[in-house]
Design a protein around this motif. Structure first.
Motif, mmCIF file in Angstrom:
data_model
loop_
_atom_site.group_PDB
_atom_site.id
_atom_site.type_symbol
_atom_site.label_atom_id
_atom_site.label_comp_id
_atom_site.label_asym_id
_atom_site.label_seq_id
_atom_site.Cartn_x
_atom_site.Cartn_y
_atom_site.Cartn_z
ATOM 1 N N ALA A 195 -13.061 22.564 -2.142
ATOM 2 C CA ALA A 195 -11.738 22.044 -2.528
ATOM 3 C C ALA A 195 -11.866 20.838 -3.450
ATOM 4 O O ALA A 195 -10.957 20.530 -4.211
ATOM 5 N N ALA A 202 4.228 28.501 -5.275
ATOM 6 C CA ALA A 202 4.124 27.047 -5.440
ATOM 7 C C ALA A 202 5.239 26.325 -4.681
ATOM 8 O O ALA A 202 5.261 25.108 -4.593
ATOM 9 N N HIS A 203 6.168 27.082 -4.110
ATOM 10 C CA HIS A 203 7.289 26.437 -3.398
ATOM 11 C C HIS A 203 7.258 26.894 -1.935
ATOM 12 O O HIS A 203 6.532 26.337 -1.140
ATOM 13 N N PHE A 247 -2.306 20.665 1.879
ATOM 14 C CA PHE A 247 -2.642 19.266 1.595
ATOM 15 C C PHE A 247 -2.080 18.867 0.249
ATOM 16 O O PHE A 247 -2.111 19.643 -0.697
ATOM 17 N N GLY A 248 -1.599 17.645 0.164
ATOM 18 C CA GLY A 248 -1.069 17.138 -1.100
ATOM 19 C C GLY A 248 0.399 17.489 -1.250
ATOM 20 O O GLY A 248 0.904 18.432 -0.612
ATOM 21 N N HIS A 249 1.088 16.692 -2.039
ATOM 22 C CA HIS A 249 2.514 16.932 -2.269
ATOM 23 C C HIS A 249 2.927 16.217 -3.533
ATOM 24 O O HIS A 249 2.433 15.130 -3.820
ATOM 25 N N LEU A 254 -4.127 12.485 -0.777
ATOM 26 C CA LEU A 254 -3.815 13.854 -0.335
ATOM 27 C C LEU A 254 -3.822 13.893 1.195
ATOM 28 O O LEU A 254 -4.856 13.634 1.817
ATOM 29 N N ARG A 265 -8.541 24.854 -9.154
ATOM 30 C CA ARG A 265 -7.193 24.969 -8.546
ATOM 31 C C ARG A 265 -7.123 26.006 -7.443
ATOM 32 O O ARG A 265 -6.450 25.831 -6.433
ATOM 33 N N ALA A 319 3.731 28.443 0.314
ATOM 34 C CA ALA A 319 2.483 27.746 0.668
ATOM 35 C C ALA A 319 2.138 27.873 2.159
ATOM 36 O O ALA A 319 0.962 27.857 2.524
ATOM 37 N N VAL A 340 4.077 19.586 5.132
ATOM 38 C CA VAL A 340 4.828 20.307 6.165
ATOM 39 C C VAL A 340 4.233 21.683 6.487
ATOM 40 O O VAL A 340 4.362 22.187 7.605
ATOM 41 N N ASP A 341 3.551 22.272 5.497
ATOM 42 C CA ASP A 341 3.041 23.630 5.696
ATOM 43 C C ASP A 341 1.758 23.687 6.515
ATOM 44 O O ASP A 341 1.341 24.762 6.919
ATOM 45 N N PHE A 366 -10.152 12.850 -1.061
ATOM 46 C CA PHE A 366 -8.749 13.028 -0.626
ATOM 47 C C PHE A 366 -8.040 11.675 -0.526
ATOM 48 O O PHE A 366 -6.872 11.550 -0.880
ATOM 49 N N LYS A 372 2.879 10.652 -1.299
ATOM 50 C CA LYS A 372 1.525 10.171 -1.550
ATOM 51 C C LYS A 372 1.070 9.451 -0.276
ATOM 52 O O LYS A 372 0.396 8.434 -0.300
HETATM 53 N N1 ACO Z 1 -6.914 20.182 -2.515
HETATM 54 C C1 ACO Z 1 -7.823 19.598 -3.341
HETATM 55 N N2 ACO Z 1 -7.506 18.825 -4.380
HETATM 56 C C2 ACO Z 1 -6.188 18.609 -4.607
HETATM 57 C C3 ACO Z 1 -5.186 19.180 -3.798
HETATM 58 C C4 ACO Z 1 -5.581 19.988 -2.721
HETATM 59 N N3 ACO Z 1 -4.695 20.539 -1.902
HETATM 60 N N4 ACO Z 1 -3.961 18.814 -4.258
HETATM 61 C C5 ACO Z 1 -4.196 18.043 -5.329
HETATM 62 N N5 ACO Z 1 -5.543 17.915 -5.544
HETATM 63 C C6 ACO Z 1 -6.179 17.099 -6.573
HETATM 64 C C7 ACO Z 1 -6.064 17.715 -7.961
HETATM 65 O O1 ACO Z 1 -7.152 18.571 -8.236
HETATM 66 C C8 ACO Z 1 -6.046 16.480 -8.827
HETATM 67 O O2 ACO Z 1 -7.370 16.005 -8.916
HETATM 68 P P1 ACO Z 1 -7.899 15.272 -10.285
HETATM 69 O O3 ACO Z 1 -7.060 14.028 -10.381
HETATM 70 O O4 ACO Z 1 -9.332 15.044 -10.053
HETATM 71 O O5 ACO Z 1 -7.601 16.254 -11.398
HETATM 72 C C9 ACO Z 1 -5.250 15.466 -8.001
HETATM 73 O O6 ACO Z 1 -5.461 15.860 -6.631
HETATM 74 C C10 ACO Z 1 -3.758 15.449 -8.286
HETATM 75 O O7 ACO Z 1 -3.300 16.799 -8.257
HETATM 76 P P2 ACO Z 1 -1.944 17.312 -8.904
HETATM 77 O O8 ACO Z 1 -1.950 18.790 -8.982
HETATM 78 O O9 ACO Z 1 -1.698 16.554 -10.158
HETATM 79 O O10 ACO Z 1 -0.913 16.840 -7.830
HETATM 80 P P3 ACO Z 1 0.553 17.290 -7.752
HETATM 81 O O11 ACO Z 1 1.259 16.191 -7.084
HETATM 82 O O12 ACO Z 1 1.079 17.744 -9.043
HETATM 83 O O13 ACO Z 1 0.475 18.612 -6.826
HETATM 84 C C11 ACO Z 1 0.637 20.109 -5.048
HETATM 85 C C12 ACO Z 1 1.062 18.739 -5.619
HETATM 86 C C13 ACO Z 1 0.985 21.232 -6.021
HETATM 87 C C14 ACO Z 1 1.412 20.313 -3.754
HETATM 88 C C15 ACO Z 1 -0.885 20.091 -4.785
HETATM 89 O O14 ACO Z 1 -1.220 19.010 -3.952
HETATM 90 C C16 ACO Z 1 -1.380 21.393 -4.196
HETATM 91 O O15 ACO Z 1 -1.664 22.336 -4.935
HETATM 92 N N6 ACO Z 1 -1.499 21.485 -2.814
HETATM 93 C C17 ACO Z 1 -1.897 22.699 -2.168
HETATM 94 C C18 ACO Z 1 -0.735 23.673 -2.079
HETATM 95 C C19 ACO Z 1 0.302 23.256 -1.035
HETATM 96 O O16 ACO Z 1 -0.011 22.878 0.080
HETATM 97 N N7 ACO Z 1 1.583 23.335 -1.430
HETATM 98 C C20 ACO Z 1 2.706 23.011 -0.544
HETATM 99 C C21 ACO Z 1 3.414 21.781 -0.978
HETATM 100 S S1 ACO Z 1 4.677 21.367 0.210
HETATM 101 C C22 ACO Z 1 6.004 22.336 -0.160
HETATM 102 O O17 ACO Z 1 6.212 22.782 -1.251
HETATM 103 C C23 ACO Z 1 6.930 22.687 0.950
#
Ligand code: ACO
Length: 430
Positions: free
Chosen positions: A295, A266-267, A307-309, A361, A300, A270, A365-366, A356, A313
């Motif tokens: 997706a 998760a850190h 995508f997403g962070h 989303l 999960r 990714a 960086v990854d 998205f 936002k």
């Molecule tokens: N793909 C599809 N849906 C997503 C994604 C994604 N990558 N990320 C978030 N969502 C959705 C969730 O399902 C949720 O939907 P809902 O509201 O219908 O339930 C909503 O977006 C919010 O998601 P959260 O998990 O609450 O967002 P959070 O900010 O906590 O999570 C995270 C951030 C963990 C990075 C998430 O976006 C994710 O899992 N991304 C993919 C993994 C990734 O790329 N991680 C690298 C992060 S960068 C780094 O650490 C260097």
């Protein structure tokens, strides 16, 4: 009058000061809360908790802003390099020419590893994870420099210039050695005359009769990747470094703990997941649309990786820079990677998709960094190690900031949810 916040507990109102940061971010200072009310705050995951004051990095996730010591990441990416940025993060100011020369000199001349550490390497099984080795080795390094790893704050701070440059330099050697050990290759000694990144690539890829050839485009691209990873305020690994340091632990031990925290998927993991996802899409012959549909299912495990962070936002400013670098590096190296085409298509589709857009989303960086590292020849299981090499100056800056502050030992509270008091039952009566 300065702003305050009121908390009502029962029929008593308590007033707490409000802290305001340089960029006008606000925090309710609850340090006196327990003393005044007997209550603590509950914030699982600390998403609403500022654990410290810090002058190192500023992020505005809504606007997509990232600054190191006040400098925009875009400016640093174009005009600076990893070592200069490392100096900035650790010491707070851009170096003058003599300061940078001194810093670079210490880094470049410190690349070699003590003979004893070669013996450690030989004791690891061949399939050891490079992050496990890196963490063990960074902590062990301190054993060779006891005056810098004394766990006496004043003394460790006095030696910080040396300790910091030893870590920044040797982390490359240790990373390259773990790769070569895994692949049964002989260790290649560093060449201090090479620039920072190319010396690492030399130690990774040179062979006794076929030396790695310096390539300025590759050197620049790797510099950029490391620079963009160099700090990201109070993330999981940096908070870990500060937590360990708050007990008085030396820089080597604190950085080693940072590597462990970074290891998790998760850190820091990714970036590997993105490549695995793109490879899967390629293997399936999907143009990305099936993957995007999955997706959006809410599952999960089917998320669009990269995508997403939690904080951004908006478009992660680091991803914007890496997207451009990706095309430049592949173009210059004459590498045609189908994964880049898939990534571009995925981004185009996702950034025009209601799901998205509604959830804000965007690529992080990854999303593109892995494609660049693949083009350079860095294997996927080394990606998190590359992240650690990049993040080290940030960890050092935070260690220094904590060690020079009056921050007490970090010791959060909890809400106990276990059993109430009960009598011990001897084993033969259970
Ligand atoms: N793909 C599809 N849906 C997503 C994604 C994604 N990558 N990320 C978030 N969502 C959705 C969730 O399902 C949720 O939907 P809902 O509201 O219908 O339930 C909503 O977006 C919010 O998601 P959260 O998990 O609450 O967002 P959070 O900010 O906590 O999570 C995270 C951030 C963990 C990075 C998430 O976006 C994710 O899992 N991304 C993919 C993994 C990734 O790329 N991680 C690298 C992060 S960068 C780094 O650490 C260097």
């Amino acid at each position: 009058m300065s702003e305050t916040a009121k908390i009502i507990v029962g029929n008593q109102t308590h007033e707490f000061p409000v802290l305001t940061g340089t960029e006008h971010e606000k925090a309710i200072d609850t340090r006196e809360l327990r003393a005044q009310t007997g209550y603590v705050t509950y914030d699982d995951g600390y998403a609403n908790t500022a654990s410290c004051e810090s002058a190192i990095t500023f992020i505005d996730g809504e606007q997509g802003i990232l600054r190191y010591r006040g400098y925009d990441i875009q400016e640093l990416a174009i005009q600076s390099n990893f070592l200069e940025t490392a100096y900035l993060l650790i010491y707070g100011e851009l170096p003058t020419i003599p300061q940078l020369q001194g810093f670079r000199h210490l880094v470049l001349r410190n690349a070699a590893i003590h003979q004893g550490m070669f013996n450690f390497f030989e004791a690891f099984p061949n399939n050891s994870h490079p992050m496990a080795i890196l963490s063990a080795m960074l902590n062990s390094l301190g054993c060779y420099y006891p005056e810098m790893a004394s766990n006496n704050r004043e003394q460790d701070l006095e030696h910080l210039d040396n300790a910091a440059t030893i870590l920044i330099s040797k982390v490359r050697t240790l990373a390259a050695m773990s790769y070569r050990m895994k692949h049964g290759l002989i260790f290649i000694h560093p060449k201090p005359e090479l620039p920072y990144c190319s010396n690492f690539l030399h130690m990774m890829f040179s062979e006794p009769y076929a030396e790695y050839k310096f390539n300025p485009v590759v050197d620049r691209a790797l510099n950029l990747i490391l620079l963009l990873h160099a700090d990201h305020e109070q993330n999981c690994s940096t908070s870990t470094v500060r937590m360990v340091a708050s007990g008085g632990a030396n820089l080597f031990a604190s950085a080693s703990a940072g590597v462990c925290a970074l290891w998790g998927p998760a850190h820091g993991g990714a970036n590997m997941a993105v490549i695995h996802m793109l490879e899967q899409i390629h293997r399936d012959g999907d143009d990305g649309s099936r993957f995007i549909a999955a997706a959006k299912s809410g599952d999960r495990s089917r998320r669009l990786m990269g995508f997403g962070h939690r904080v951004y936002k908006n478009y992660d400013p680091r991803a914007k820079i890496l997207k451009k670098t990706c095309a430049d590096v592949l173009g210059t190296l004459g590498v045609s990677d189908p994964l880049l085409d898939i990534a571009l298509k995925l981004e185009e589709a996702a950034t025009h998709d209601k799901y998205f857009l509604a959830r804000k989303l965007y690529p992080n960086v990854d999303f593109y960094s892995g494609i660049i590292m693949r083009a350079i020849g860095i294997p996927v299981d080394m990606f998190t190690v590359m992240f650690a090499i990049g993040r080290l100056p940030g960890w050092i800056g935070h260690w220094r900031e904590l060690a020079t502050s009056h921050s007490p030992i970090h010791r959060p509270r909890q809400i106990y949810t276990g059993s109430p008091r009960r009598e011990f039952v001897p084993i033969d009566k259970r």
